[in-house]
Design a protein around this motif. Structure first.
Motif, short mmCIF file in Angstrom:
data_model
loop_
_atom_site.label_atom_id
_atom_site.label_comp_id
_atom_site.label_asym_id
_atom_site.label_seq_id
_atom_site.Cartn_x
_atom_site.Cartn_y
_atom_site.Cartn_z
N GLN A 103 -28.10 19.71 8.08
CA GLN A 103 -27.52 19.07 9.26
C GLN A 103 -27.90 19.75 10.57
OE1 GLN A 103 -25.77 16.14 8.80
NE2 GLN A 103 -26.54 16.51 6.73
N SER A 134 -21.73 15.51 12.45
CA SER A 134 -21.53 15.32 11.01
C SER A 134 -20.37 16.20 10.54
CB SER A 134 -22.79 15.70 10.24
OG SER A 134 -23.87 14.84 10.57
N ARG A 139 -28.11 10.53 2.98
CA ARG A 139 -27.94 11.96 3.25
C ARG A 139 -28.36 12.80 2.05
NH1 ARG A 139 -24.77 13.46 7.78
NH2 ARG A 139 -23.83 11.67 8.86
#
Length: 386
Positions: free
Chosen positions: A93, A175, A223
């Motif tokens: 991320q 996120s 993801r």
């Protein structure tokens, strides 16, 4: 999806392996291709193909499908340990120059990742008291990319309001990741509250027998495939087929074990709350806990961890209490069949220094599969030693 179906049938194509009740351990490093075109296709779509066990393996896939379903996620990816899963999820991320807001006092190696490892590569981390979502909001910067949670978090079990922090992240374009190991996928499902990625140490409740290690990351297929193509394949912290098989075995009895652990823990805590040598109990499912209502709202049941504060700061007395326990092993993990303690006093060095932010009189307990009276009698005799 029905829990019984997930644990006993999902992902298990028994016709492919002679209708064996227990799935096979496909202990292979390679999978052969019949044609060049077939290999080309596998290389183009390796995240969904069986080409090399460092990528995918059918025994591991069974585990991933079940854990994704238990968390209500589209997809999952398994790792060789819990911290490998945490690290890959976090690294997926952020880039150099980014910023993370992380709950204070997380699992020790998560804390090391945040405060010692990531800063080496230009990622800044701000640790916050997660009991108030406003603390996350106040810490967000223009370059914040990730809000990290662990609810309840390690040792003193403070909770975060998962839905509120997930909503804040979406509002700010960040996120979210949460370590859900404490509650297990049976008792808490953060994706339902809007979290992007959920991680577990499978070494704990999912394995349940203290004989294997593993980690899992659950989330959207997009993801998870991104993690597969970058952090997973590059860093290589994969789960072996044999360990995946042991974790599948653990999943079969997860509901029965979790219910027994929860019931026994309630009995032990109820007894401890009446003992005058205990100054405080850190246990989110106690009505006296300041976050009791939040715990009931986010989790379906209590689990087996709680921490006591002994009514003394005398290291000798604390050591005597811990050393006198006969039916609690002293160990670092939890989630298996055996009851455990982990004393903060272990951070007290022989030269008299204390290397922890935790109060020295804290002792973390994990309740295993023993009976409540058996454990209570043991704690009672140990308390007499102080």
């Amino acid at each position: 999806m029905d829990l019984s179906y997930i644990l006993n049938e999902l992902g298990e194509d028994r016709e492919l392996y002679y209708c064996a009740v227990a799935p096979p351990i496909l202990q292979t490093s390679n999978f052969a291709c019949r044609t060049v075109d077939e290999m080309r296709e596998m290389l183009r779509n390796e995240a969904e193909a069986y080409l090399y066990t460092r990528g995918n393996n059918p025994t591991v896939t069974m585990l991933e499908k079940k854990l994704a379903a238990l968390e209500g996620a589209e997809h999952a990816i398994a790792f060789g340990s819990g911290i490998a899963a945490v690290s890959a999820a976090v690294l997926s991320q952020v880039n150099a120059g980014d910023h993370i807001v992380c709950v204070d006092k997380p699992y020790g190696w998560t804390n090391t990742l945040m405060n010692r490892f990531l800063p080496r590569f230009g990622v800044e981390v701000t640790m916050v008291d997660g009991t108030d979502p406003e603390n996350y909001r106040q810490a967000i910067r223009p370059n914040t990319k990730l809000l990290y949670m662990e609810s309840p978090n390690s040792f003193t079990f403070e909770l975060q309001d998962i839905a509120a922090i997930a909503a804040l992240a979406k509002e700010q374009g960040c996120s979210t990741i949460i370590d859900n190991s404490f509650a297990s996928p049976l008792f808490q499902n953060p994706i339902q509250f809007g979290v992007d990625l959920v991680v577990h140490s499978c070494t704990k409740y999912i394995g349940g027998h203290s004989d294997t290690m593993g980690g899992i990351v659950c989330g959207s297929r997009e993801r998870i495939n991104k993690i597969f193509e970058r952090e997973y394949m590059t860093l290589g912290a994969v789960l072996s087929p044999h360990d995946a098989w042991l974790l599948l075995r653990g999943l079969r009895t997860l509901p029965v074990r979790m219910e027994h652990v929860a019931e026994t823990t309630r009995k032990v805590v109820a007894w401890l709350e009446k003992q005058d040598k205990i100054a405080k109990i850190f246990y989110p499912f106690s009505p006296s806990h300041p976050q009791y209502e939040l715990a009931r709202r986010q989790m379906r049941n209590n689990t087996g961890q709680f921490t006591i504060a002994l009514k003394t700061d005398d290291i000798r007395k604390i050591d005597r209490f811990c050393d006198s326990l006969q039916h609690f092993l002293m160990a670092a993990s939890w989630g298996g069949h055996e009851s455990l303690i982990y004393p903060a006093a272990a951070y007290h060095t022989p030269d008299g220094k204390y290397k922890s932010k935790l109060a020295v009189n804290l002792v973390r307990f994990y309740i295993g599969l023993e009976e409540a009276d058996y454990l209570i009698q043991d704690i009672e005799q140990a308390l007499r030693m102080i």
